[in-house]
Design a protein around this motif. Sequence first.
Motif, PDB file in Angstrom:
ATOM      1  N   SER A  99      11.101  18.661 -34.470  1.00 43.87           N
ATOM      2  CA  SER A  99      10.943  18.925 -33.039  1.00 43.87           C
ATOM      3  C   SER A  99      12.298  19.235 -32.436  1.00 43.87           C
ATOM      4  O   SER A  99      13.330  18.693 -32.853  1.00 43.87           O
ATOM      5  CB  SER A  99      10.307  17.718 -32.332  1.00 43.87           C
ATOM      6  OG  SER A  99      11.105  16.555 -32.484  1.00 43.87           O
ATOM      7  N   LEU A 100      12.283  20.106 -31.443  1.00 41.62           N
ATOM      8  CA  LEU A 100      13.518  20.544 -30.797  1.00 41.62           C
ATOM      9  C   LEU A 100      13.285  20.612 -29.299  1.00 41.62           C
ATOM     10  O   LEU A 100      12.355  21.286 -28.835  1.00 41.62           O
ATOM     11  CB  LEU A 100      13.951  21.904 -31.327  1.00 41.62           C
ATOM     12  CG  LEU A 100      15.230  22.512 -30.746  1.00 41.62           C
ATOM     13  CD1 LEU A 100      16.429  21.649 -31.099  1.00 41.62           C
ATOM     14  CD2 LEU A 100      15.423  23.938 -31.244  1.00 41.62           C
ATOM     15  N   ASN A 101      14.096  19.892 -28.543  1.00 41.63           N
ATOM     16  CA  ASN A 101      14.002  19.910 -27.084  1.00 41.63           C
ATOM     17  C   ASN A 101      14.890  21.036 -26.560  1.00 41.63           C
ATOM     18  O   ASN A 101      16.114  20.938 -26.580  1.00 41.63           O
ATOM     19  CB  ASN A 101      14.441  18.557 -26.513  1.00 41.63           C
ATOM     20  CG  ASN A 101      14.055  18.407 -25.053  1.00 41.63           C
ATOM     21  OD1 ASN A 101      13.996  19.385 -24.307  1.00 41.63           O
ATOM     22  ND2 ASN A 101      13.779  17.188 -24.631  1.00 41.63           N
ATOM     23  N   LEU A 102      14.251  22.092 -26.064  1.00 43.02           N
ATOM     24  CA  LEU A 102      15.004  23.253 -25.590  1.00 43.02           C
ATOM     25  C   LEU A 102      15.694  23.000 -24.266  1.00 43.02           C
ATOM     26  O   LEU A 102      16.541  23.793 -23.842  1.00 43.02           O
ATOM     27  CB  LEU A 102      14.057  24.456 -25.454  1.00 43.02           C
ATOM     28  CG  LEU A 102      13.319  24.869 -26.731  1.00 43.02           C
ATOM     29  CD1 LEU A 102      12.408  26.067 -26.449  1.00 43.02           C
ATOM     30  CD2 LEU A 102      14.298  25.198 -27.852  1.00 43.02           C
TER      31      LEU A 102
ATOM     32  N   GLN B  95       5.349  22.320 -25.647  1.00 44.02           N
ATOM     33  CA  GLN B  95       5.011  21.641 -24.395  1.00 44.02           C
ATOM     34  C   GLN B  95       5.854  22.250 -23.280  1.00 44.02           C
ATOM     35  O   GLN B  95       7.082  22.125 -23.296  1.00 44.02           O
ATOM     36  CB  GLN B  95       5.275  20.137 -24.509  1.00 44.02           C
ATOM     37  CG  GLN B  95       4.462  19.452 -25.604  1.00 44.02           C
ATOM     38  CD  GLN B  95       4.789  17.981 -25.735  1.00 44.02           C
ATOM     39  OE1 GLN B  95       5.528  17.417 -24.926  1.00 44.02           O
ATOM     40  NE2 GLN B  95       4.247  17.345 -26.757  1.00 44.02           N
ATOM     41  N   THR B  96       5.195  22.908 -22.341  1.00 48.53           N
ATOM     42  CA  THR B  96       5.931  23.607 -21.294  1.00 48.53           C
ATOM     43  C   THR B  96       6.628  22.642 -20.330  1.00 48.53           C
ATOM     44  O   THR B  96       7.691  22.968 -19.792  1.00 48.53           O
ATOM     45  CB  THR B  96       4.982  24.517 -20.501  1.00 48.53           C
ATOM     46  OG1 THR B  96       3.928  23.716 -19.940  1.00 48.53           O
ATOM     47  CG2 THR B  96       4.373  25.574 -21.401  1.00 48.53           C
ATOM     48  N   SER B  97       6.058  21.458 -20.089  1.00 51.03           N
ATOM     49  CA  SER B  97       6.662  20.526 -19.132  1.00 51.03           C
ATOM     50  C   SER B  97       7.977  19.956 -19.639  1.00 51.03           C
ATOM     51  O   SER B  97       8.952  19.835 -18.903  1.00 51.03           O
ATOM     52  CB  SER B  97       5.688  19.387 -18.812  1.00 51.03           C
ATOM     53  OG  SER B  97       5.362  18.668 -19.995  1.00 51.03           O
ATOM     54  N   SER B  98       8.029  19.612 -20.921  1.00 49.89           N
ATOM     55  CA  SER B  98       9.248  19.031 -21.499  1.00 49.89           C
ATOM     56  C   SER B  98      10.057  20.033 -22.301  1.00 49.89           C
ATOM     57  O   SER B  98      11.141  19.699 -22.795  1.00 49.89           O
ATOM     58  CB  SER B  98       8.884  17.842 -22.394  1.00 49.89           C
ATOM     59  OG  SER B  98       8.016  18.251 -23.445  1.00 49.89           O
TER      60      SER B  98
ATOM     61  N   GLU C 121      21.193  20.302 -23.611  1.00 49.28           N
ATOM     62  CA  GLU C 121      22.352  21.179 -23.772  1.00 49.28           C
ATOM     63  C   GLU C 121      22.747  21.276 -25.243  1.00 49.28           C
ATOM     64  O   GLU C 121      23.041  22.352 -25.749  1.00 49.28           O
ATOM     65  CB  GLU C 121      23.526  20.652 -22.933  1.00 49.28           C
ATOM     66  CG  GLU C 121      23.280  20.715 -21.428  1.00 49.28           C
ATOM     67  CD  GLU C 121      24.505  20.288 -20.656  1.00 49.28           C
ATOM     68  OE1 GLU C 121      25.541  19.981 -21.286  1.00 49.28           O
ATOM     69  OE2 GLU C 121      24.444  20.265 -19.405  1.00 49.28           O
ATOM     70  N   VAL C 122      22.768  20.125 -25.914  1.00 46.60           N
ATOM     71  CA  VAL C 122      23.067  20.111 -27.345  1.00 46.60           C
ATOM     72  C   VAL C 122      21.734  20.048 -28.078  1.00 46.60           C
ATOM     73  O   VAL C 122      21.051  19.030 -28.084  1.00 46.60           O
ATOM     74  CB  VAL C 122      23.949  18.909 -27.727  1.00 46.60           C
ATOM     75  CG1 VAL C 122      24.240  18.932 -29.229  1.00 46.60           C
ATOM     76  CG2 VAL C 122      25.248  18.928 -26.930  1.00 46.60           C
ATOM     77  N   LYS C 123      21.332  21.148 -28.672  1.00 46.63           N
ATOM     78  CA  LYS C 123      20.016  21.253 -29.288  1.00 46.63           C
ATOM     79  C   LYS C 123      20.097  20.811 -30.746  1.00 46.63           C
ATOM     80  O   LYS C 123      20.553  21.546 -31.609  1.00 46.63           O
ATOM     81  CB  LYS C 123      19.493  22.682 -29.163  1.00 46.63           C
ATOM     82  CG  LYS C 123      19.263  23.135 -27.733  1.00 46.63           C
ATOM     83  CD  LYS C 123      18.805  24.574 -27.673  1.00 46.63           C
ATOM     84  CE  LYS C 123      18.464  24.983 -26.249  1.00 46.63           C
ATOM     85  NZ  LYS C 123      19.605  24.812 -25.325  1.00 46.63           N
ATOM     86  N   MET C 124      19.680  19.566 -30.995  1.00 43.07           N
ATOM     87  CA  MET C 124      19.649  19.005 -32.338  1.00 43.07           C
ATOM     88  C   MET C 124      18.203  18.694 -32.710  1.00 43.07           C
ATOM     89  O   MET C 124      17.538  17.919 -32.029  1.00 43.07           O
ATOM     90  CB  MET C 124      20.494  17.728 -32.409  1.00 43.07           C
ATOM     91  CG  MET C 124      21.977  17.963 -32.234  1.00 43.07           C
ATOM     92  SD  MET C 124      22.674  18.923 -33.607  1.00 43.07           S
ATOM     93  CE  MET C 124      22.435  17.778 -34.960  1.00 43.07           C
ATOM     94  N   PRO C 125      17.681  19.299 -33.766  1.00 51.41           N
ATOM     95  CA  PRO C 125      16.290  19.033 -34.145  1.00 51.41           C
ATOM     96  C   PRO C 125      16.125  17.628 -34.715  1.00 51.41           C
ATOM     97  O   PRO C 125      17.022  17.094 -35.374  1.00 51.41           O
ATOM     98  CB  PRO C 125      16.004  20.097 -35.210  1.00 51.41           C
ATOM     99  CG  PRO C 125      17.354  20.417 -35.785  1.00 51.41           C
ATOM    100  CD  PRO C 125      18.332  20.282 -34.650  1.00 51.41           C
TER     101      PRO C 125
END
Length: 212
Positions: free
Chosen positions: A190-193, A165-168, A196-200
């Motif tokens: 899922s991973l929110n890029l 999802q490009t928006s989020s 700052e702290v990228k936790m799946p």
Amino acid sequence: MKTSLKARYETDKSSAAATLAINAGDVKLRASMTDATVVNGPSLNGLSLSVEKPGFFIVDYNVPRQDVRFQFMNTIRVAEKPLNLTYIHGRGDNRTVLDGTLVLDSANKVSANYVFGSGNCKLKYAYVHGGVRTFEPCYDLTKNSWDFAVSQRVYGEDVFRASYQTSSKLLGLEWSRDSKLNGTFKISASLNLAEEVKMPKVTAESTWNFEM
């Protein structure tokens, strides 16, 4: 009479649900409950009742919330192509959704989803290549952004899917299996890029179906 049991596990919680379905002529009667119905003694929490006529309508009643959700389905022909329409209205949140899918052929279809009141509208195109690989670009008119998904079927029962999802800036990966003998299961991450702290976030879900 059919019964299904579903178990769901997330990194921060787990849950379970059960559904009992009975065929009554042209309609199906369903009763569903979650683990909240039986934990700490029997209660109405998580209990819902449904009446369905496949291909025509579904009426869901959430017992603890006393909320009714209506869903009506119909198919019309547009230029000799089937257009599948679904109208959904939830009384509690006063939310109405219209969903339409135009099947161009066995490999191509176009769909649109519109939420009344909010003006949210999404357009999606799906292309199936070779019967095993599916490409699904989706455009969100409200956010003016694109979502992309691609899935691959392996050995007939397994499906691997990746989405973004490009928006989020949300990246998703999923592995699912639908087996008539062993039931179904799905494992997704899922991973929110943008964080700052990228936790799946990992979710596992399994369903078993029984006939009585």
